[in-house]
Enzyme design. Structure first.
Site, short mmCIF file in Angstrom:
data_model
loop_
_atom_site.label_atom_id
_atom_site.label_comp_id
_atom_site.label_asym_id
_atom_site.label_seq_id
_atom_site.Cartn_x
_atom_site.Cartn_y
_atom_site.Cartn_z
N GLY A 1 26.36 -64.24 2.93
CA GLY A 1 25.93 -65.54 3.44
C GLY A 1 26.65 -65.91 4.71
O GLY A 1 26.15 -65.73 5.82
N SER A 2 27.89 -66.39 4.56
CA SER A 2 28.63 -66.91 5.72
C SER A 2 28.87 -65.88 6.80
O SER A 2 28.88 -66.21 7.99
CB SER A 2 29.99 -67.43 5.25
OG SER A 2 29.82 -68.28 4.18
N ASP B 1 27.98 -60.07 -4.77
CA ASP B 1 27.68 -61.35 -4.13
C ASP B 1 28.95 -62.18 -4.01
O ASP B 1 29.56 -62.53 -5.02
CB ASP B 1 26.63 -62.07 -5.01
CG ASP B 1 26.20 -63.42 -4.46
OD1 ASP B 1 26.59 -63.76 -3.33
OD2 ASP B 1 25.47 -64.12 -5.18
N ASP C 1 19.85 -68.83 -3.81
CA ASP C 1 20.75 -69.32 -4.86
C ASP C 1 20.22 -70.60 -5.47
O ASP C 1 20.07 -71.60 -4.78
CB ASP C 1 22.14 -69.59 -4.26
CG ASP C 1 22.86 -68.31 -3.91
OD1 ASP C 1 23.00 -67.44 -4.79
OD2 ASP C 1 23.28 -68.17 -2.74
N HIS D 1 18.73 -65.88 -7.49
CA HIS D 1 19.95 -65.85 -8.31
C HIS D 1 20.06 -67.19 -9.02
O HIS D 1 20.36 -68.21 -8.40
CB HIS D 1 21.13 -65.59 -7.35
CG HIS D 1 22.49 -65.67 -7.99
ND1 HIS D 1 23.65 -65.76 -7.25
CD2 HIS D 1 22.88 -65.66 -9.29
CE1 HIS D 1 24.70 -65.81 -8.06
NE2 HIS D 1 24.25 -65.76 -9.30
N SER E 1 22.16 -64.31 2.21
CA SER E 1 22.07 -65.47 1.32
C SER E 1 21.82 -66.71 2.16
O SER E 1 22.70 -67.17 2.90
CB SER E 1 23.38 -65.62 0.55
OG SER E 1 23.37 -66.83 -0.17
N MET F 1 21.05 -73.54 -8.11
CA MET F 1 22.19 -74.13 -8.84
C MET F 1 21.75 -75.42 -9.50
O MET F 1 20.98 -76.19 -8.91
CB MET F 1 23.32 -74.43 -7.85
CG MET F 1 23.79 -73.23 -7.06
SD MET F 1 25.10 -73.71 -5.93
CE MET F 1 25.35 -72.17 -5.06
N MET G 1 21.80 -69.74 -11.07
CA MET G 1 23.09 -70.22 -11.59
C MET G 1 22.79 -71.49 -12.37
O MET G 1 23.14 -72.60 -11.94
CB MET G 1 24.05 -70.46 -10.43
CG MET G 1 24.63 -69.18 -9.86
SD MET G 1 25.35 -69.41 -8.23
CE MET G 1 23.87 -69.28 -7.24
N HIS H 1 18.22 -63.52 -0.34
CA HIS H 1 18.91 -64.00 -1.54
C HIS H 1 18.83 -65.53 -1.59
O HIS H 1 19.24 -66.23 -0.66
CB HIS H 1 20.36 -63.54 -1.48
CG HIS H 1 21.16 -63.82 -2.70
ND1 HIS H 1 21.16 -63.01 -3.82
CD2 HIS H 1 22.01 -64.85 -3.00
CE1 HIS H 1 21.97 -63.50 -4.74
NE2 HIS H 1 22.50 -64.63 -4.27
N MET I 1 29.52 -61.01 -9.30
CA MET I 1 30.01 -62.10 -8.46
C MET I 1 31.44 -61.79 -8.01
O MET I 1 32.32 -61.57 -8.84
CB MET I 1 29.99 -63.43 -9.23
CG MET I 1 28.61 -63.94 -9.57
SD MET I 1 27.51 -64.05 -8.15
CE MET I 1 28.40 -65.21 -7.10
C1 DX5 Z 1 27.74 -68.30 -4.47
C2 DX5 Z 1 26.39 -67.71 -4.15
C3 DX5 Z 1 26.42 -66.71 -3.06
C4 DX5 Z 1 26.87 -67.26 -1.73
C5 DX5 Z 1 27.30 -66.12 -0.85
O1 DX5 Z 1 27.61 -69.05 -5.62
O2 DX5 Z 1 25.84 -67.09 -5.28
O3 DX5 Z 1 25.16 -66.06 -2.92
O4 DX5 Z 1 25.87 -67.98 -1.09
O5 DX5 Z 1 27.86 -66.67 0.27
P1 DX5 Z 1 29.12 -65.98 0.99
O6 DX5 Z 1 28.66 -64.65 1.47
O7 DX5 Z 1 29.43 -66.95 2.08
O8 DX5 Z 1 30.21 -65.88 -0.03
ZN ZN Z 2 24.12 -65.75 -5.02
#
Ligand code: DX5
Ligand code: ZN
Length: 240
Positions: free
Chosen positions: A214-215, A192, A52, A83, A25, A54, A85, A50, A154
């Site tokens: 992600g992290s 995710d 995101d 994705h 991500s 938002m 959101m 991935h 999620m």
């Molecule tokens: C959260 C996102 C995720 C996020 C994942 O709203 O949809 O895709 O970036 O990051 P980590 O792996 O750090 O939770």
């Molecule tokens: Zn996501």
């Protein structure tokens, strides 16, 4: 051990080993250098990238929009897993698809006319998915499950990278996997949020086939090494 997964559409028998797809991500990467993040992912043989999106309404945060998806699609050959959101994703759906989304998920909680949106995604030739917030039961998907290429569970409350994984979502993955297998569907289970070295094994064991991380990748000193480690842990996990 037998690898049973070549992408989508295969059957998964119990105690077999999945080839898990890894979807880094990029929200957790250096946002001033997304092209570099995409290159690292290519080097690490990421299966999906991935992205995101938002809107500051469905979730409190803002992130990437259509121009960023378009720019990324020009810089990488990794399929983009977008994705959304956002409230009422139908408003700009065609634009997201035209920008280069190969996989597109919308939130069940944000979509009034889900059936229509899913048809639109499929008609465009992209993989269609529904994302569920942690507190939304997988049962809401009973009637549309056969239309879905994937379900994105999620395992954090959407809106931010770097949150702690919610362990109860692993049980949702197991129940969803049972629903899929009972009906011999080919729907893929994705997860995710908070996926890392400590959590990926349990997720995969519960039947998760696409791991978004992600992290744990971009926050690592060596993202490439982190990807390889996650893949090794995922492939070592047994389904149950
Ligand atoms: C959260 C996102 C995720 C996020 C994942 O709203 O949809 O895709 O970036 O990051 P980590 O792996 O750090 O939770
Ligand atoms: Zn996501």
């Amino acid at each position: 051990m037998r690898l049973v997964c070549e992408g989508l559409g295969r059957e998964i028998a119990s105690k077999e080993v999945l080839r898990v797809l890894l979807a880094p991500s990029i929200l957790a990467s250096d946002l001033a250098d997304l092209a570099a993040a995409a290159e690292v992912c290519a080097e690490g043989a990421a299966d999906l990238l991935h992205v995101d999106v938002m809107d500051g309404r469905f979730v409190p945060n803002l992130s990437f929009g259509i121009p960023v998806i378009r720019a990324l699609a020009r810089r990488t050959s990794i399929p983009l897993d977008v994705h959304l959101m956002v409230e009422e994703p139908s408003r700009l759906l065609e634009e997201y698809l035209d920008a280069g989304a190969s996989w597109l998920s919308v939130h069940w909680e944000a979509t009034a006319h889900l059936d229509r949106v899913l048809q639109q995604i499929r008609d465009h030739g992209a993989k269609c998915g529904v994302a569920l917030n942690p507190s939304t039961s997988v049962d809401v998907l009973t009637d549309v499950l056969s239309q879905l290429d994937f379900v994105l569970l999620m395992s954090v409350n959407p809106g931010f990278a770097g949150q702690e994984h919610l362990p109860y979502v692993v049980d949702k993955a197991r129940r969803l996997r049972e629903m899929i297998e009972k009906r011999s569907l080919a729907t893929t289970v994705a997860m995710d949020g908070g996926i890392g070295e400590k959590t990926i094994g349990r997720a995969v064991a519960a039947g998760v086939e696409v791991c978004v991380a992600g992290s744990s990748i971009f926050g690592a000193a060596d993202p490439l090494k982190a990807m390889r480690r996650l893949r090794a842990l995922a492939e070592g996990a047994e389904t149950c």
